[in-house]
Motif scaffolding. Structure first.
Motif, mmCIF file in Angstrom:
data_model
loop_
_atom_site.group_PDB
_atom_site.id
_atom_site.type_symbol
_atom_site.label_atom_id
_atom_site.label_comp_id
_atom_site.label_asym_id
_atom_site.label_seq_id
_atom_site.Cartn_x
_atom_site.Cartn_y
_atom_site.Cartn_z
ATOM 1 N N ASP A 116 1.955 15.658 -11.124
ATOM 2 C CA ASP A 116 0.758 15.614 -11.962
ATOM 3 C C ASP A 116 -0.338 14.705 -11.415
ATOM 4 O O ASP A 116 -1.489 14.817 -11.837
ATOM 5 N N ARG A 117 0.014 13.807 -10.494
ATOM 6 C CA ARG A 117 -0.992 12.904 -9.945
ATOM 7 C C ARG A 117 -0.809 12.752 -8.438
ATOM 8 O O ARG A 117 0.326 12.681 -7.947
ATOM 9 N N ALA A 118 -1.913 12.678 -7.725
ATOM 10 C CA ALA A 118 -1.852 12.435 -6.278
ATOM 11 C C ALA A 118 -1.223 11.066 -6.030
ATOM 12 O O ALA A 118 -1.406 10.134 -6.813
ATOM 13 N N HIS A 119 -0.496 10.955 -4.912
ATOM 14 C CA HIS A 119 0.178 9.683 -4.631
ATOM 15 C C HIS A 119 0.590 9.598 -3.173
ATOM 16 O O HIS A 119 0.599 10.598 -2.450
ATOM 17 N N GLN A 120 0.951 8.399 -2.754
ATOM 18 C CA GLN A 120 1.567 8.170 -1.459
ATOM 19 C C GLN A 120 3.081 8.157 -1.657
ATOM 20 O O GLN A 120 3.600 7.423 -2.490
ATOM 21 N N ASP A 142 4.203 -3.224 1.905
ATOM 22 C CA ASP A 142 3.100 -3.996 1.318
ATOM 23 C C ASP A 142 1.749 -3.565 1.876
ATOM 24 O O ASP A 142 0.752 -3.522 1.146
ATOM 25 N N ALA A 143 1.700 -3.274 3.174
ATOM 26 C CA ALA A 143 0.427 -2.896 3.791
ATOM 27 C C ALA A 143 -0.159 -1.651 3.137
ATOM 28 O O ALA A 143 -1.373 -1.552 2.920
ATOM 29 N N VAL A 144 0.704 -0.688 2.801
ATOM 30 C CA VAL A 144 0.229 0.537 2.152
ATOM 31 C C VAL A 144 -0.046 0.291 0.671
ATOM 32 O O VAL A 144 -1.036 0.784 0.120
ATOM 33 N N LEU A 145 0.801 -0.487 0.020
ATOM 34 C CA LEU A 145 0.598 -0.744 -1.408
ATOM 35 C C LEU A 145 -0.683 -1.530 -1.663
ATOM 36 O O LEU A 145 -1.361 -1.312 -2.677
ATOM 37 N N GLU A 146 -1.032 -2.435 -0.765
ATOM 38 C CA GLU A 146 -2.295 -3.156 -0.917
ATOM 39 C C GLU A 146 -3.467 -2.189 -0.875
ATOM 40 O O GLU A 146 -4.436 -2.322 -1.634
ATOM 41 N N ARG A 147 -3.382 -1.205 0.008
ATOM 42 C CA ARG A 147 -4.441 -0.202 0.075
ATOM 43 C C ARG A 147 -4.442 0.666 -1.182
ATOM 44 O O ARG A 147 -5.511 1.021 -1.708
ATOM 45 N N CYS A 148 -3.243 1.015 -1.676
ATOM 46 C CA CYS A 148 -3.157 1.784 -2.919
ATOM 47 C C CYS A 148 -3.822 1.030 -4.072
ATOM 48 O O CYS A 148 -4.548 1.624 -4.887
ATOM 49 N N ARG A 150 -6.208 -1.246 -3.873
ATOM 50 C CA ARG A 150 -7.663 -1.277 -3.680
ATOM 51 C C ARG A 150 -8.311 0.044 -4.050
ATOM 52 O O ARG A 150 -9.404 0.076 -4.620
ATOM 53 N N GLU A 151 -7.647 1.146 -3.707
ATOM 54 C CA GLU A 151 -8.250 2.469 -3.854
ATOM 55 C C GLU A 151 -7.775 3.208 -5.099
ATOM 56 O O GLU A 151 -8.188 4.339 -5.344
ATOM 57 N N GLY A 152 -6.904 2.571 -5.888
ATOM 58 C CA GLY A 152 -6.444 3.183 -7.127
ATOM 59 C C GLY A 152 -5.448 4.306 -6.941
ATOM 60 O O GLY A 152 -5.424 5.256 -7.735
ATOM 61 N N HIS A 153 -4.622 4.238 -5.898
ATOM 62 C CA HIS A 153 -3.653 5.295 -5.619
ATOM 63 C C HIS A 153 -2.269 4.929 -6.163
ATOM 64 O O HIS A 153 -1.858 3.770 -6.129
ATOM 65 N N HIS A 154 -1.550 5.937 -6.590
ATOM 66 C CA HIS A 154 -0.173 5.781 -7.036
ATOM 67 C C HIS A 154 0.774 5.889 -5.837
ATOM 68 O O HIS A 154 0.389 6.336 -4.749
ATOM 69 N N ALA A 155 2.036 5.499 -6.051
ATOM 70 C CA ALA A 155 3.042 5.604 -4.990
ATOM 71 C C ALA A 155 4.366 6.024 -5.612
ATOM 72 O O ALA A 155 4.631 5.764 -6.793
ATOM 73 N N TYR A 156 5.203 6.662 -4.785
ATOM 74 C CA TYR A 156 6.475 7.211 -5.270
ATOM 75 C C TYR A 156 7.503 7.128 -4.152
ATOM 76 O O TYR A 156 7.158 7.183 -2.958
ATOM 77 N N ARG A 196 -1.930 -1.597 -9.031
ATOM 78 C CA ARG A 196 -2.014 -2.822 -9.818
ATOM 79 C C ARG A 196 -3.336 -2.890 -10.557
ATOM 80 O O ARG A 196 -4.396 -2.598 -9.999
ATOM 81 N N GLY A 197 -3.229 -3.222 -11.844
ATOM 82 C CA GLY A 197 -4.431 -3.292 -12.663
ATOM 83 C C GLY A 197 -4.665 -2.043 -13.471
ATOM 84 O O GLY A 197 -5.562 -1.997 -14.300
#
Length: 204
Positions: A116-120, A142-148, A150-156, A196-197
């Motif tokens: 349902d949502r775009a993610h890394q 961490d390097a990818v999550l920090e970018r997520c 900043r850019e409002g991306h989800h991760a899975y 985050r946030g």
């Protein structure tokens, strides 16, 4: 400790596949896909090479500068693409046509993968045996999550053992509530991370 990280390319294929093969040879999921050790020694690297190719095609591969750790990510759009090729069947054909578990692992993970949502999607992360415990894997994630963030991306991701599940929980991933239990095999934990946030999330 500062860990140098770079984006891998086609020229890194041999080194990254060797690292993945070594790191995941005794992993519970790899042992389920290739139950016999001799069989696994013959076929496992082919599966890791296929995963490397998929990451280059669908996302990216990050490696530490010293080559001791690598992470394979897919950039997954929202929704189920129409007319998409049968990925699990193609994977089986490319790796080992007689081994139905190569296809089944893809179908089972696809069945629990959020759409349902775009993610890394953190597909695989490997640290060379003997270098574990130095924070290399955490630095890659961490390097990818920090970018997520900043850019409002989800991760899975799907954690393949309890130890990695607990590590990912410390990085902000939340268990989605329902495990993926491979037939006569190990348990996997689907985990989702909100940037985050951002409030909310997926619950199982």
């Amino acid at each position: 400790m500062v860990v140098g990280i770079r984006r891998a390319g086609e020229g890194d294929r041999e080194d990254v596949v060797r690292l993945l093969d070594e790191a995941f040879m005794q992993d519970p999921v790899s042992s389920w896909v290739f139950p016999g050790e001799e069989h696994r020694l013959r076929m496992h690297a082919g599966l890791m090479e296929a995963f490397f190719d998929l990451a280059l095609a669908e996302g990216f591969v990050d490696v530490t500068e010293d080559g001791a750790a690598a992470a394979l990510w897919w950039s997954v759009p929202a929704g189920v693409p129409e007319g998409e090729e049968d990925g699990p069947a193609l994977l089986r054909e490319a790796v080992e046509p007689a081994n139905e578990r190569v296809e089944l692992i893809g179908r089972l993970t696809d069945s629990v993968h959020p759409t349902d949502r775009a993610h890394q999607y953190l597909h695989l992360i490997a640290v060379r045996p003997g270098r574990q415990g130095e924070g290399l894997g955490t630095a890659l994630v961490d390097a990818v999550l920090e970018r997520c963030d900043r850019e409002g991306h989800h991760a899975y991701l799907e954690a393949s053992n309890a130890r990695s599940r607990d590590l990912y929980a410390r990085l902000g991933f939340v268990f989605m509530g329902t495990t993926l239990d491979l037939p006569d095999g190990p348990r996997m934990w689907p985990m989702w991370r909100e940037p985050r946030g951002v409030a909310g999330g997926i619950s199982g």
